[in-house]
Design a protein around this motif. Structure first.
Motif, short mmCIF file in Angstrom:
data_model
loop_
_atom_site.label_atom_id
_atom_site.label_comp_id
_atom_site.label_asym_id
_atom_site.label_seq_id
_atom_site.Cartn_x
_atom_site.Cartn_y
_atom_site.Cartn_z
N MET A 9 28.61 66.49 64.28
CA MET A 9 27.17 66.55 64.46
C MET A 9 26.47 66.47 63.11
O MET A 9 26.82 67.20 62.19
N ARG A 10 25.50 65.59 62.98
CA ARG A 10 24.83 65.35 61.70
C ARG A 10 23.63 66.25 61.56
O ARG A 10 22.50 65.86 61.76
N ARG A 11 23.90 67.54 61.28
CA ARG A 11 22.80 68.47 61.08
C ARG A 11 23.14 69.34 59.88
O ARG A 11 23.94 70.26 59.98
N PRO A 12 22.62 69.04 58.70
CA PRO A 12 22.97 69.81 57.50
C PRO A 12 22.35 71.20 57.52
O PRO A 12 21.20 71.37 57.89
N TRP A 13 23.14 72.20 57.06
CA TRP A 13 22.64 73.58 56.89
C TRP A 13 23.07 74.03 55.51
O TRP A 13 24.25 74.29 55.27
N LEU A 14 22.13 74.06 54.60
CA LEU A 14 22.46 74.31 53.21
C LEU A 14 22.10 75.73 52.82
O LEU A 14 21.16 76.30 53.33
N GLY A 15 22.85 76.34 51.89
CA GLY A 15 22.38 77.61 51.37
C GLY A 15 23.43 78.59 50.96
O GLY A 15 24.22 78.34 50.09
N LEU A 16 23.43 79.76 51.63
CA LEU A 16 24.09 80.95 51.15
C LEU A 16 25.60 80.80 51.07
O LEU A 16 26.23 80.26 51.97
N THR A 17 26.19 81.27 50.00
CA THR A 17 27.64 81.27 49.86
C THR A 17 28.21 82.51 50.51
O THR A 17 27.65 83.59 50.44
N ALA A 18 29.39 82.37 51.16
CA ALA A 18 30.00 83.49 51.86
C ALA A 18 30.40 84.59 50.89
O ALA A 18 30.85 84.33 49.77
N LEU A 19 30.24 85.84 51.32
CA LEU A 19 30.66 87.00 50.55
C LEU A 19 31.61 87.82 51.40
O LEU A 19 31.60 87.72 52.62
N SER A 60 35.78 79.34 64.64
CA SER A 60 35.44 79.02 63.26
C SER A 60 35.95 77.63 62.87
O SER A 60 35.28 76.89 62.15
N GLN A 61 37.14 77.27 63.37
CA GLN A 61 37.67 75.94 63.08
C GLN A 61 36.84 74.85 63.76
O GLN A 61 36.62 73.78 63.18
N ILE A 62 36.37 75.11 64.96
CA ILE A 62 35.50 74.14 65.64
C ILE A 62 34.22 73.96 64.85
O ILE A 62 33.74 72.83 64.65
N VAL A 63 33.63 75.07 64.41
CA VAL A 63 32.39 74.98 63.63
C VAL A 63 32.61 74.12 62.39
O VAL A 63 31.84 73.19 62.09
N GLY A 64 33.69 74.41 61.64
CA GLY A 64 33.94 73.68 60.42
C GLY A 64 34.22 72.21 60.65
O GLY A 64 33.90 71.36 59.81
N SER A 65 34.82 71.88 61.80
CA SER A 65 35.18 70.50 62.09
C SER A 65 34.03 69.69 62.68
O SER A 65 33.89 68.50 62.41
N GLU A 66 33.19 70.35 63.47
CA GLU A 66 32.23 69.61 64.29
C GLU A 66 30.78 69.69 63.82
O GLU A 66 29.95 68.91 64.27
N ILE A 67 30.44 70.63 62.96
CA ILE A 67 29.04 70.78 62.52
C ILE A 67 28.99 70.55 61.02
O ILE A 67 29.48 71.37 60.23
N GLY A 69 28.29 70.44 57.22
CA GLY A 69 27.64 71.31 56.27
C GLY A 69 27.74 72.78 56.60
O GLY A 69 27.14 73.61 55.92
N VAL A 70 28.50 73.14 57.64
CA VAL A 70 28.61 74.54 58.06
C VAL A 70 30.08 74.92 58.11
O VAL A 70 30.91 74.19 58.66
N GLY A 71 30.41 76.07 57.54
CA GLY A 71 31.74 76.65 57.66
C GLY A 71 31.65 78.00 58.32
O GLY A 71 30.57 78.60 58.42
N ALA A 72 32.76 78.50 58.81
CA ALA A 72 32.77 79.81 59.46
C ALA A 72 34.10 80.49 59.18
O ALA A 72 35.13 79.84 59.02
N THR A 73 34.06 81.82 59.16
CA THR A 73 35.25 82.64 58.89
C THR A 73 35.31 83.78 59.90
O THR A 73 34.31 84.46 60.13
N ALA A 74 36.48 83.96 60.52
CA ALA A 74 36.70 85.11 61.40
C ALA A 74 36.99 86.34 60.56
O ALA A 74 37.85 86.30 59.67
N GLU A 75 36.26 87.42 60.83
CA GLU A 75 36.44 88.67 60.10
C GLU A 75 37.09 89.71 61.01
O GLU A 75 36.65 89.93 62.13
N ALA A 76 38.17 90.35 60.53
CA ALA A 76 38.81 91.43 61.29
C ALA A 76 37.93 92.68 61.22
O ALA A 76 37.46 93.07 60.14
#
Length: 339
Positions: A9-19, A60-67, A69-76
């Motif tokens: 999907m061509r929708r850029p989301w720019l900004g905050l770095t993960a902490l 999170s893998q779907i988000v990173g693959s399909e959207i 400019g967006v990444g995601a991380t699963a947090e325990a």
């Protein structure tokens, strides 16, 4: 994990770095601010031994693959109750939670009486089933025929801050009991199983999908006994809690439990805060449903439920992005879920 589906999907989301999650939580508590950039998403899940964590990982893998400019991380995490507080603090953007926790947070009840947490559903995942677990050898000694028979015995109510603990507390309360009526322990699932094997517990609660791995492993060493909610008990809980439904664990679901067992079920959700961007929410919902096989690979029993029609079963209102997707494909959503 291989992902299949439509082009990115061509929708850029720019900004905050993960902490790290702890730093995000501290920052959110000390410097509250409106979030405007969403290129890195934290998905609060559960313990690494549960189902929430791998499901969040697959999403999170779907988000990173399909959207783009967006990444995601699963947090325990400790799961539902903690996850809602992380959403409220801005330390996580998405969370997997039980529907009862989401409902109580939204309405300022129970654990959230002093601090309600407004939340919206993106996905309805699969039902968690309330298992009250003992062993056949313990049942032979204690006659645990109905749930209230656990009174006076050693019982694990779930890990602190978990949806399991919240559900167990609600069930106890509607049956005229509280945790002072038992020798209470607060163990996670693996610890509860170990304590049962080692005769350090008499029973414990698992609020999980049927066939949970830890229960399969437990019954591989000794026959299970699932303590039913007898007729009056189940009715007393359901009458006051609209987020629960009556459920039967069919005989044979567990090899050592041949009889049907009456209990409760509650839906699991992927939720966000109400200010989560509508376009990104829509893209995420669409991406997950169009790549549902990737989630089903990590939890096959949930496959029949991870369909858009299940959105209508949410106990809290849907996010506008999820509503847009449901309306677009013709899924009927009740007015009460339209915010």
């Amino acid at each position: 994990m291989a992902l299949r589906g439509p082009a990115r999907m061509r929708r850029p989301w720019l900004g905050l770095t993960a902490l790290p999650l702890s730093l995000l939580l501290a920052a959110a508590c000390t410097q509250p601010a409106e979030r405007t950039d969403f290129d890195s998403l934290s998905i609060a899940s559960g313990t690494t031994g549960g189902v929430y964590y791998p499901i969040a990982g697959a999403i999170s893998q779907i988000v990173g693959s399909e959207i783009e400019g967006v990444g995601a991380t699963a947090e325990a995490t400790a799961a539902s109750v903690e996850n809602l507080r992380l959403i409220d603090a801005g330390a996580s953007e998405l969370a997997v939670v039980q529907g009862d926790s989401a409902y109580q947070a939204e309405h300022g009840e129970g654990e959230f009486t002093a601090d309600p947490v407004e939340n919206r559903a993106l996905l309805v995942l699969y039902p968690n089933v309330y298992h009250n677990v003992s062993l056949g050898s313990i049942h032979d000694r204690l006659d645990l025929d109905c749930f209230t028979d656990v009174k006076g015995h050693r019982f694990s109510v779930g890990a602190p801050g978990s949806g399991n603990e919240l559900t167990t507390g609600l069930v106890f309360g509607k049956l005229g009991m509280d945790f002072d009526d038992i020798a209470v322990q607060r163990y996670a699932y693996a610890e509860t199983a170990r304590a049962l094997r080692e005769n350090q517990l008499d029973a414990g609660s698992w609020v999980v999908g049927e066939g949970h791995g830890s229960l399969r492993e437990l019954e591989a060493t000794e026959p299970l006994h699932l303590i039913p909610l007898c007729d009056e008990e189940a009715g007393a809980v359901i009458d006051d809690h609209p987020f629960y439904t009556e459920h039967t664990i069919e005989g044979g679901t567990y090899a050592t439990v041949p009889e049907d067992v009456r209990t409760l079920a509650v839906w699991n959700l992927l939720i966000v805060g109400p200010d989560f961007p509508e376009p990104l929410a829509y893209d995420l919902v669409k991406a997950v449903y169009e790549n549902a096989d990737s989630v089903n690979q990590v939890y096959a029993p949930g496959a029949e439920y991870l369909v858009p029609e299940t959105l209508a079963k949410s106990p809290v209102p849907l996010h506008p992005g999820a509503l847009r997707y449901a309306d677009e494909i013709g899924v009927e959503i009740p007015m009460k879920l339209r915010g």
